[in-house]
Design an enzyme around this catalytic site. Structure first.
Site, mmCIF file in Angstrom:
data_model
loop_
_atom_site.group_PDB
_atom_site.id
_atom_site.type_symbol
_atom_site.label_atom_id
_atom_site.label_comp_id
_atom_site.label_asym_id
_atom_site.label_seq_id
_atom_site.Cartn_x
_atom_site.Cartn_y
_atom_site.Cartn_z
ATOM 1 N N HIS A 67 12.593 38.957 10.710
ATOM 2 C CA HIS A 67 12.060 38.432 9.458
ATOM 3 C C HIS A 67 12.909 37.259 8.951
ATOM 4 O O HIS A 67 12.375 36.241 8.473
ATOM 5 C CB HIS A 67 12.028 39.557 8.418
ATOM 6 N N GLU A 70 12.086 34.215 10.919
ATOM 7 C CA GLU A 70 10.799 33.644 10.476
ATOM 8 C C GLU A 70 11.007 32.698 9.294
ATOM 9 O O GLU A 70 10.457 31.594 9.259
ATOM 10 C CB GLU A 70 9.842 34.768 10.084
ATOM 11 N N HIS A 71 11.802 33.127 8.329
ATOM 12 C CA HIS A 71 12.083 32.278 7.167
ATOM 13 C C HIS A 71 12.731 30.963 7.597
ATOM 14 O O HIS A 71 12.363 29.883 7.120
ATOM 15 C CB HIS A 71 13.028 33.008 6.205
ATOM 16 N N GLU A 143 14.333 39.411 -2.504
ATOM 17 C CA GLU A 143 13.014 39.871 -2.056
ATOM 18 C C GLU A 143 13.038 41.371 -1.797
ATOM 19 O O GLU A 143 12.131 42.106 -2.216
ATOM 20 C CB GLU A 143 12.644 39.109 -0.777
#
Length: 430
Positions: A67, A70-71, A143
Site C-alpha cells: 500500500h 502504491e502511494h 489514514e
C-alpha cells in the site's frame, strides 16, 4: 495477438505476452464512450515474505509495504502532478491495493494512447527519496488512525485478529502505525524490483479501441525497457493453525447501537482454480438463501428490531485462508447470535428449496451479464481472475454448473461452526 471468441457473451478477447513477460489483454467495445485501462501487479498486503529475483533466501518486509508503494508511485523526479496531467488529457487516474494485487488505472474519453503511455511511465519509473518516504509515513499513519475510529473497520480487524494466529490477513492492507514507520526506501525499491517486473504484471484495456494498435503502442514502449522475462516469484508458505486464536473479543466505542460480528474460520483452498470460483459462488449462494433480504428469516429479524440496514455477510476464499462473517448493529447481541447460529445449523448442507435456488441463480447470472456493460467491472474482474488462473468469460459456464446439491456440499466443507469468533463493540459509557 491471440484472439479468443466467447460465443455466449459475444465477446472477443485479444491477448499476448510480450518478450519481457508483460501480459497484455484488450477487449474491444465498439460504441463505448469510455475506455478503461488497468496496470496491475500481483503484489498485495499478504506478500510480506518472499524471495527477491536472483536470490535464494527469503526476506521479510514490514506490513503495509504494498500500500505504501502504491502511494509513492505517484511521485516522479520532475515533481509533476500526475492527477492534473491525466485530467488535462480527459482522464481520471486512481489506484488501489488489495490483499493480493496493486492496480493503477484510468478511465478516459479521448487521448487514449497518450494516457496509456503516461500510465506506463508512471508505474515503470519509481522515484523514492528518504525525505519523501518519511513524509509519507505521517500521511499514512493519519489514514490508519482515521480507519481505527470507524466501527465497521474496528470490528472487522478485531474479528480477524481473534481468528488468526499468524496469517497476515489479520493485518490491515495499509499496515499498522508501528509497521509503516519501519518501512525504508530500500524496502520500497526491493519490493518494486521484485513485484513490479513485467513478468508479474498485467496491462488490460477495454473500450472502443483497435487491439492491434494498442499492441503496437505498448510493445514499442516496452521494447525500450531492456527487461527479460522472469520465473514466478516464490512466496513463503504461510503456516496457520486450524483453530481460532480466541473465541471472544470485546471493545467499547462511541456508537449509536452495539455491534455484533460472528466470524467462522474455514479451510484454505485445496482445489483447482475453476473449483475456487465455484466454491466462492456456492458459499455466496448459501448465505443469500438463508440470510437474504427476501427470506422470511431476514424479515423476522428486521421486524423484531434485532438487526438494521447494517446487517451483512461475506465469504472469502483463497489458497491460504477462508472465512465467513455475519454482522449487524443490534440491541440484543446474545439473541441475534443464537438466532443466526440456529439458522446456519438448520440449513448447513440441508437446503431443499429448489425453486428459491433457481431464482437466485438466475439473478446472479443476470447481474453478471449486466456487469459486462461496465468497462470498470470487466477490467478489474478480468485481471483478478487472471491471477487466479480463470477467464472472466468462463464465469457463466461455472455458474451454470452449480447445483443445490453442490451448494449444500460446499457449505459443509467451508463453513466450520466449531471454529467461531464472537466479536462485539459495546457502547462506551458517558
Amino acid at each position: 495477438m491471440q484472439r479468443t471468441y466467447y460465443e455466449q457473451m459475444d465477446e472477443y478477447v485479444y491477448d499476448t505476452q510480450l518478450d519481457n513477460g508483460l501480459n497484455l489483454f484488450v477487449i474491444p467495445k465498439p460504441g463505448f464512450q469510455k475506455t478503461f485501462v488497468t496496470y496491475t501487479t500481483e503484489f498485495g498486503s499478504l506478500d510480506s515474505r518472499f524471495k527477491p529475483i536472483g536470490r535464494d533466501e527469503f526476506v521479510t518486509v514490514p506490513d503495509g509495504v504494498a500500500h505504501f508503494l502504491e502511494h509513492k508511485m505517484f511521485d516522479n523526479e520532475e515533481d509533476e502532478d500526475l492527477f492534473t496531467a491525466f485530467a488535462e488529457d480527459n482522464a481520471q487516474v486512481n489506484a488501489f491495493t488489495s490483499y493480493d494485487r496493486t492496480s493503477y488505472l484510468f478511465s478516459a474519453t479521448s487521448n487514449i494512447d497518450r494516457n496509456i503511455l503516461r500510465l506506463l511511465k508512471m508505474v515503470e519509473t519509481p522515484h523514492f527519496t528518504e525525505a519523501s518516504v518519511e513524509k509519507e509515513k505521517g500521511i499514512i499513519a493519519e489514514e490508519i488512525k482515521m480507519y481505527l475510529e470507524q466501527p465497521s473497520y474496528k470490528l472487522m480487524f478485531n474479528t480477524l485478529n481473534a481468528m488468526y494466529e499468524k496469517h497476515p490477513i489479520k493485518v490491515d492492507i495499509a499496515g499498522t502505525v508501528d509497521s509503516i514507520y519501519q518501512i525504508t526506501k530500500d524496502d520500497l525499491y526491493l519490493c518494486y524490483e521484485t513485484f513490479y517486473h513485467p513478468s508479474n504484471m498485467v496491462l488490460f484495456v477495454v473500450g472502443d479501441v483497435d487491439p492491434e494498435h494498442i499492441y503496437d503502442v505498448v510493445s514499442t514502449h516496452e521494447s525500450k525497457r531492456n527487461k527479460t522475462a522472469q520465473p514466478h516469484i516464490v512466496r513463503d508458505v504461510i503456516e496457520e493453525p486450524e483453530k481460532v486464536k480466541q473465541s471472544e473479543v470485546k471493545e467499547s466505542m462511541k456508537l449509536y447501537a452495539p455491534r455484533l460480528m460472528l466470524g467462522f474460520k474455514g479451510l484454505p483452498l485445496n482445489e483447482s482454480s475453476k473449483d475456487y470460483m465455484k466454491r466462492d459462488l456456492e458459499m455466496t449462494l448459501f448465505f443469500e438463501l438463508i440470510f437474504g433480504e427476501e427470506t422470511d428469516f431476514y424479515q423476522s429479524l428486521l421486524s423484531e428490531s434485532l438487526i438494521d440496514e447494517s446487517f451483512g455477510y461475506q465469504f472469502l476464499l483463497e489458497d491460504t485462508y477462508s472465512f465467513s462473517i455475519i454482522t449487524s448493529a443490534t440491541e440484543a447481541p446474545d439473541e441475534l447470535k443464537q438466532r443466526l447460529l440456529n439458522q446456519m445449523k438448520r440449513y448447513q448442507g440441508q437446503i431443499t428449496d429448489q425453486e428459491a435456488f433457481e431464482l437466485l441463480k438466475k439473478q446472479f447470472i443476470g447481474e453478471f451479464i449486466s456487469g459486462l456493460n461496465s468497462p470498470e467491472y470487466i477490467a478489474n474482474q478480468y485481471t483478478k481472475l487472471h491471477f487466479e488462473g480463470i477467464s472472466l468469460f468462463d464465469m457463466l459456464n461455472i455458474m451454470e454448473e452449480i447445483t443445490l446439491d453442490s451448494v449444500n456440499r460446499t457449505s459443509l466443507q467451508y463453513l466450520n461452526l466449531e471454529q467461531s469468533v464472537d466479536s462485539r463493540l459495546e457502547m462506551k459509557s458517558k
